[in-house]
Design a protein around this motif. Structure first.
Motif, PDB file in Angstrom:
ATOM      1  N   ASP A  90     102.149 -24.229 -36.729  1.00  0.00           N
ATOM      2  CA  ASP A  90     102.927 -22.999 -36.876  1.00  0.00           C
ATOM      3  C   ASP A  90     104.377 -23.334 -37.186  1.00  0.00           C
ATOM      4  N   PRO A  91     105.038 -22.486 -37.969  1.00  0.00           N
ATOM      5  CA  PRO A  91     106.482 -22.673 -38.173  1.00  0.00           C
ATOM      6  C   PRO A  91     107.195 -22.629 -36.823  1.00  0.00           C
ATOM      7  N   GLY A  92     108.130 -23.515 -36.624  1.00  0.00           N
ATOM      8  CA  GLY A  92     108.860 -23.548 -35.364  1.00  0.00           C
ATOM      9  C   GLY A  92     108.274 -24.484 -34.331  1.00  0.00           C
ATOM     10  N   ASP A  93     107.107 -25.114 -34.634  1.00  0.00           N
ATOM     11  CA  ASP A  93     106.563 -26.109 -33.717  1.00  0.00           C
ATOM     12  C   ASP A  93     107.295 -27.430 -33.915  1.00  0.00           C
ATOM     13  N   ARG A  94     107.181 -28.326 -32.937  1.00  0.00           N
ATOM     14  CA  ARG A  94     107.904 -29.585 -33.014  1.00  0.00           C
ATOM     15  C   ARG A  94     107.321 -30.463 -34.112  1.00  0.00           C
ATOM     16  N   VAL A 280      98.195 -36.795 -12.770  1.00  0.00           N
ATOM     17  CA  VAL A 280      98.437 -35.732 -13.735  1.00  0.00           C
ATOM     18  C   VAL A 280      99.877 -35.262 -13.585  1.00  0.00           C
ATOM     19  N   THR A 281     100.477 -34.878 -14.710  1.00  0.00           N
ATOM     20  CA  THR A 281     101.842 -34.366 -14.707  1.00  0.00           C
ATOM     21  C   THR A 281     101.913 -33.100 -15.544  1.00  0.00           C
ATOM     22  N   TYR A 282     102.485 -32.067 -14.957  1.00  0.00           N
ATOM     23  CA  TYR A 282     102.785 -30.857 -15.715  1.00  0.00           C
ATOM     24  C   TYR A 282     104.155 -31.032 -16.352  1.00  0.00           C
ATOM     25  N   LEU A 283     104.221 -30.912 -17.668  1.00  0.00           N
ATOM     26  CA  LEU A 283     105.474 -30.983 -18.404  1.00  0.00           C
ATOM     27  C   LEU A 283     105.855 -29.577 -18.854  1.00  0.00           C
ATOM     28  N   GLY A 289     110.822 -22.007 -28.477  1.00  0.00           N
ATOM     29  CA  GLY A 289     109.648 -21.526 -29.180  1.00  0.00           C
ATOM     30  C   GLY A 289     108.347 -22.073 -28.622  1.00  0.00           C
ATOM     31  N   GLN A 290     108.427 -23.097 -27.770  1.00  0.00           N
ATOM     32  CA  GLN A 290     107.212 -23.596 -27.131  1.00  0.00           C
ATOM     33  C   GLN A 290     106.748 -22.550 -26.125  1.00  0.00           C
ATOM     34  N   ASP A 291     105.503 -22.085 -26.262  1.00  0.00           N
ATOM     35  CA  ASP A 291     105.064 -20.934 -25.476  1.00  0.00           C
ATOM     36  C   ASP A 291     104.500 -21.283 -24.113  1.00  0.00           C
ATOM     37  N   GLU A 292     104.266 -22.553 -23.837  1.00  0.00           N
ATOM     38  CA  GLU A 292     103.747 -22.953 -22.535  1.00  0.00           C
ATOM     39  C   GLU A 292     103.978 -24.440 -22.327  1.00  0.00           C
TER      40      GLU A 292
END
Length: 305
Positions: A90-94, A280-283, A289-292
């Motif tokens: 998607d546009p705007g993704d890294r 496990v690590t939650y980042l 623009g990152q939605d989660e």
């Protein structure tokens, strides 16, 4: 200025303690593999990484020496970052990015405080051939490969310095529990200041040298003691981010001002020296623009021969 600082730091580390160099020996080795396949099962963002450490010093008596540069760590790492969809993002993704680094770090203590300071040289872009490696790996296992458009738009070739420093202090809570607040600063490829805490239940880390993985924040043992059984770890940190070369202005994507991590893991070691770690690590979100956020897994195993 940063390149000069990194070169000076590396030179200081290389030449400090030369009078004792003949007494320096290899004390240990450690590594950690991170991948979102071991976490949320996705193939995106901080998708894969590897970090390894080899440590030399005069001796190890259960704690880092007091002298700066007495204990030296050669640190090697690799990382792949990718958009959410590696075929048609998607546009705007890294943007896609590959990074390889090599550096020299030193660990020392002053009273109850523990310090780690070092510098790395980081290679970015197609010159690392990490995009080709991922392409070949995915093709072998019939997984979607990065499209030509994604690879063409990846972060370009560059060679950059990176400086990392951490200070922490461990507090014992009973016989088998410890709490370790820490502060970390990074400048170069990513420039940020981070504060956090590590919590350990068990003997993991007691009388050992632990090194922090740059992606997950998990710590892995490089110089081991003789404990056996299970240990459990948890941790959290938050960073204030100033800049990231993984998100250049030309990409049109801006880094978030803050970045969070939450992590947990279990370490097991047998009487024969066989050991394993899974965490496990939650980042949290890293760019506008990152939605989660995402969950990455970390694994390490050791089989002595």
């Amino acid at each position: 200025m940063l390149k000069i600082l990194t070169a000076a730091l590396c030179a200081t580390l290389c030449f400090s303690g030369l009078a004792e160099a003949q007494d320096r020996k290899r004390l240990g080795y450690g590594r950690l593999i991170t991948n979102d396949f071991f976490g949320d099962g996705e193939d995106r963002w901080r998708t894969g990484g590897f970090q390894s450490s080899r440590v030399w010093g005069p001796t190890w008596d259960g704690a880092a020496p007091t002298g700066f540069g007495q204990l030296l760590e050669l640190r090697l790492s690799a990382e792949i970052l990718a958009p959410d969809d590696i075929r048609t993002p998607d546009p705007g993704d890294r943007p896609y990015a590959g990074a390889l680094s090599a550096g020299l770090h030193t660990h020392f203590s002053r009273g109850p405080m523990e310090y780690s300071v070092g510098g790395d040289i980081v290679f970015l872009g197609p010159q690392t051939r990490l995009d080709e490696l991922q392409d070949a790996f995915h093709d072998t296992f019939n997984i979607s490969t990065p499209s030509d458009a994604v690879r063409d738009a990846q972060v370009g070739n560059d060679v950059l310095p990176n400086v990392v420093a951490e200070a922490g202090r461990s507090f014992a809570i009973g016989e088998s529990t410890s709490l370790r607040p820490f502060v970390e600063a990074r400048a170069g490829v990513e420039t940020l200041v981070r504060v956090g805490v590590d919590f350990t239940y068990g003997a993991f880390g007691q009388g050992e040298l632990l090194v922090r993985d740059g992606v997950s924040g998990q710590r892995y043992d490089v110089v081991q003691s003789d404990w056996t059984g299970f240990s459990f770890v948890m941790g959290a940190d938050i960073a204030r981010v100033a800049d990231s070369e993984f998100l250049p202005a030309s990409s049109g994507v801006s880094p978030q001002d803050t970045r969070e991590r939450l992590r947990a893991g279990v370490m097991w070691r047998s009487e024969t020296g066989v050991s394993g770690f899974y965490g496990v690590t939650y980042l949290g979100e890293e760019f506008e623009g990152q939605d989660e956020g995402q969950i990455v897994g970390a694994i390490r195993w050791r089989v002595p021969f």
